[in-house]
Design an enzyme around this catalytic site. Structure first.
Site, mmCIF file in Angstrom:
data_model
loop_
_atom_site.group_PDB
_atom_site.id
_atom_site.type_symbol
_atom_site.label_atom_id
_atom_site.label_comp_id
_atom_site.label_asym_id
_atom_site.label_seq_id
_atom_site.Cartn_x
_atom_site.Cartn_y
_atom_site.Cartn_z
ATOM 1 N N GLU A 62 0.908 -1.190 0.217
ATOM 2 C CA GLU A 62 -0.042 -0.053 0.006
ATOM 3 C C GLU A 62 0.660 1.059 0.087
ATOM 4 O O GLU A 62 0.516 2.358 -0.743
ATOM 5 C CB GLU A 62 -0.983 -0.052 1.136
ATOM 6 C CG GLU A 62 -2.036 -1.160 1.076
ATOM 7 C CD GLU A 62 -1.402 -2.391 1.354
ATOM 8 O OE1 GLU A 62 -0.298 -2.654 1.694
ATOM 9 O OE2 GLU A 62 -2.308 -3.477 1.275
ATOM 10 N N HIS A 131 -11.291 -5.354 9.117
ATOM 11 C CA HIS A 131 -12.003 -4.986 7.765
ATOM 12 C C HIS A 131 -13.118 -3.994 7.900
ATOM 13 O O HIS A 131 -14.080 -3.674 6.965
ATOM 14 C CB HIS A 131 -12.656 -6.449 7.336
ATOM 15 C CG HIS A 131 -11.690 -7.233 6.847
ATOM 16 N ND1 HIS A 131 -10.971 -8.125 7.625
ATOM 17 C CD2 HIS A 131 -11.258 -7.600 5.303
ATOM 18 C CE1 HIS A 131 -10.087 -8.801 6.702
ATOM 19 N NE2 HIS A 131 -10.316 -8.517 5.563
#
Ligand SMILES: Cc1ncc(C[n+]2csc(CCOP(=O)(O)OP(=O)(O)O)c2C)c(N)n1
Ligand SMILES: [Mg+2]
Lengths: 328, 362
Positions: A62, A131
């Site tokens: 990322e 999540h």
């Protein structure tokens, strides 16, 4: 045919497609966004339509994704990147805070970074740990970022289009739990841009202030309150940064009472900022302290426990009940 | 036939074309740069050394907040700029003032960061020099993005991305090499291995055979050069730039050099290294050896010496003239560069400060 019944996921996909058609410099990349179309299918079909140069998978890193986007934006592109999930954006935090947010400032406006970091975020989907984070507070706290969170299908389209055209970096928070519900929309209709909140419902008694995934909950609460004879205004912030003090404060002054609703933990959060701003600006119009309904100050719980964490209609109604009505 | 692995691995010894006594050595893969390049490079070295020493003096006089000097590393500094074409990009760190000036950026604008009247003081697009990066290795992925954008636009730009030995331990170093390799981005990653990351020696940073060996894990060819030999550096970096430009993808080059001074003026190197560790490196000085070679080759005319001395005197004067006066700062500017259009909140805060200042004046 301009009216269509589509989901937020489809609206976001359409926004990307239209932006990529309108401007060759718009690129979409990240993890699994190519052939798969993203784990939420937001980039579905884009590689097939625009080719591998325009929509592509990257190695799984990322910080690298955001760092590369910075360089692309420095050199004439308008990159849109996807962080697969809120909590997986953290490896990119240094790039976002130290470079994305600061580049214009540190170069005296010479390098602008027109880029969008798309971030599927928040809970309510039964996701396992890592999540379901509501990470908007980190970004909203960082000067130089623009932070947007749509709550409707139409806004998802408009705000993403505006974010891609925006001259500065935008962290685009997509409420995962709203991805799939369909709404009747007309995407050609003009809509307010970034930095403008909207009043979703008018009511004279109190104001609910919400954004992203909390807006539909606030709307439901307002519906339930109306059934009990209390009329609530609902303000949808749409962008957290820039913050629309004007619309929010006008609503609070009209109603004299307010509750802020947000999924994120309340301590040192966007919701605490809203309470402070409203109190500083509307003190003399307030009949009661501004209340908050937020997530507890705990890590986002496992699926079987998330219902206790999420701001729900009952908690909102209780907070509204608590706004010292006996004094009026 | 060499195997793929062999093509990715660096030379057995750091490439050296001129040794510390100024003696020329043949190399099977690299040629001595032209006389002109060596003479021009010599002038830049003398000028670079003067920039370093003048800037350090200006710190002592309170004119700069801090100066991370590249004293002793000037060959790396000069070579990194010399091998680039006009349209290429340079991504420097805090230690790379000399490279930036060598690329043609105004020295006073370059030192804005270290004087402290703003962060980055020069226009990055004027000479394609990114703002100096302080967060270690973070600039390397930006370099990949700039290079990839150039490829998408069909331009043959090469990007020179600099970092130190310590920075190669950061995750972004590895992500950048990997991304560049996967996207075949024309980036030359140039690591100045000066032996230290502040106080920590390279031995505590990695046990890899060399930093250049790290390329193979990403499919990036690695090469190493004597970091105090301008000739070797020009040859190695020049070849890396040519390969990147020709579409062969990213290249990793490690220069073996040494930080003969402290990390910055604020550092006390006696706490972590002995002076006798530094001494042998003084004999390897990049200027001395090039001077020795040029003299022996009959290339160091009085004219060249004067040219070098004039350039050095000029830049030192420019630094003193530019940095002695107190810089003017504008508090209003604190708010102007955050967004293309300031948020209402920033406009309010700017007005608050303006009002506060007006009241102070009254
Ligand atoms: C991400 C990050 N961590 C820590 C620092 C503090 N720091 C500044 S320079 C430095 C040493 C870097 O060493 P090296 O990469 O070898 O470069 P050199 O200073 O030797 O040129 C450190 C630890 C930093 N700037 N950025
Ligand atoms: Mg070092």
């Amino acid at each position: 045919m301009t009216h269509q019944k589509i989901s937020m996921a489809q609206a976001l996909n359409q926004a990307l497609r239209d932006a990529m058609t309108a401007d060759d410099s718009v690129l979409m990349f990240g993890e699994d966004v190519g052939a798969l179309g993203g784990v939420f299918r937001i980039t579905d079909g884009l590689t097939a339509e625009f080719g591998e140069d325009r929509c592509f998978d990257t190695p799984l890193a990322e910080s690298g994704i955001v760092g590369m986007a910075i360089g692309l934006a420095m050199n004439g592109m308008r990159p849109v990147v996807e962080m697969q999930f809120d909590a997986f954006g953290y490896p990119a935090f240094e790039q976002i805070v130290s470079h994305v947010a600061k580049m214009r400032n540190r170069t005296r406006g010479r390098i602008a970074l027109p880029m969008v970091i798309r971030m599927p975020y928040a809970g309510g989907i039964g996701g396992v740990e890592h999540h379901c984070d509501s990470s908007e507070g980190y970004y909203a706290h960082t000067p130089g970022l623009t932070v947007v969170a749509p709550s409707t299908v139409a806004d998802a389209y408009t705000l993403l289009r505006r974010a891609i055209e925006w001259p500065d970096p935008v962290v685009f928070m997509e409420p995962k739990k709203l991805y799939w519900a369909k709404e009747e929309v007309d995407l050609t209709e003009p809509a307010p841009g970034i930095g403008t909140a909207v009043v979703r419902r008018e009511g004279a008694d109190a104001t609910l202030i919400a954004y992203g995934p909390s807006v539909p909950v606030a709307m439901e609460a307002a519906e339930a309150a109306a059934a009990e004879g209390r009329e609530l205004t609902v303000v949808d912030l749409r962008s957290v940064v820039p913050f629309d003090d004007e619309t929010v404060c006008a609503a609070v002054r009209r109603t004299g009472r307010a509750v802020v609703v947000a999924e994120a933990s309340g301590f040192a959060s966007v919701s605490s900022e809203i309470v402070a701003r409203v109190t500083e600006r509307c003190f003399h119009s307030l009949a009661a302290p501004v209340r908050r309904v937020t997530g507890f100050d705990i890590p986002y719980p496992p699926p079987k426990l998330e219902k206790f964490q999420l701001p729900g209609v009952d908690r909102i109604l209780d907070a509204v009940d608590d706004l010292q009505w006996e004094d009026s | 036939m060499t195997t793929v692995e062999e093509q990715l691995l660096p030379s057995k010894e750091p490439v050296r074309l001129i040794d510390q006594d100024g003696v020329l050595h043949d190399h099977s893969s690299y040629q001595l740069p032209t006389q002109q390049a060596l003479v021009d490079g010599y002038v830049e070295l003398i000028k670079g050394r003067r920039i370093n020493d003048q800037a350090s003096a200006l710190v002592r006089q309170g004119r700069l907040a801090v100066y991370p000097s590249s004293h002793g590393q000037e060959a790396c500094q000069v070579a990194a700029s010399m091998v680039l074409a006009d349209g290429d990009w340079l991504f420097p760190t805090y230690r790379d003032t000399v490279t930036i000036v060598s690329r043609g950026v105004d020295p006073i604008e370059t030192l804005t960061l270290l004087r402290g009247d703003w962060h980055s003081g020069y226009d990055p697009y004027a000479r394609n020099v990114a703002p100096q990066s302080t967060p270690l290795a973070t600039q390397l992925t930006h370099a990949v993005g700039v290079a990839h954008a150039a490829r998408l636009k069909g331009e043959d730009t090469v990007v020179m991305a600099l970092c130190g030995d310590g920075a190669t331990s950061e995750g972004d170093f590895h992500e950048a090499l990997n991304f560049a390799a996967v996207f075949k981005a024309p980036v030359v990653f140039f690591v100045q291995n000066n032996g230290f990351a502040i106080s920590v020696p390279l031995s505590k940073q990695t046990v890899a055979p060399s930093i250049a060996h790290k390329g193979i894990g990403y499919g990036v060819p690695g090469e190493r050069a004597d970091g105090n030999d301008l000739a070797g550096l020009l040859a190695v970096l020049g070849q890396a730039v040519d390969k990147a430009r020709a579409g062969e993808g990213p290249q990793l080059v490690e220069a073996h050099t040494y930080r003969v001074q402290a990390h910055t003026n604020a550092d006390d190197a006696t706490r972590y290294r002995q002076d006798d560790e530094v001494t042998p490196w003084l004999a390897k000085d990049p200027i001395k050896r090039l001077e020795a070679y040029l003299s022996s080759a009959g290339l160091l005319s009085d004219d060249i010496k004067r040219r070098a001395e004039d350039a050095a005197t000029r830049v030192a004067q420019q630094l003193r003239d530019g940095l002695m006066p107190e810089p003017s700062v504008d508090p209003e500017e604190l708010f102007t560069h955050l967004y293309a259009v300031p948020t209402p909140q920033l406009a309010e805060q700017a007005a608050f400060l303006r009002d506060e200042l007006a009241r102070e004046e009254a």
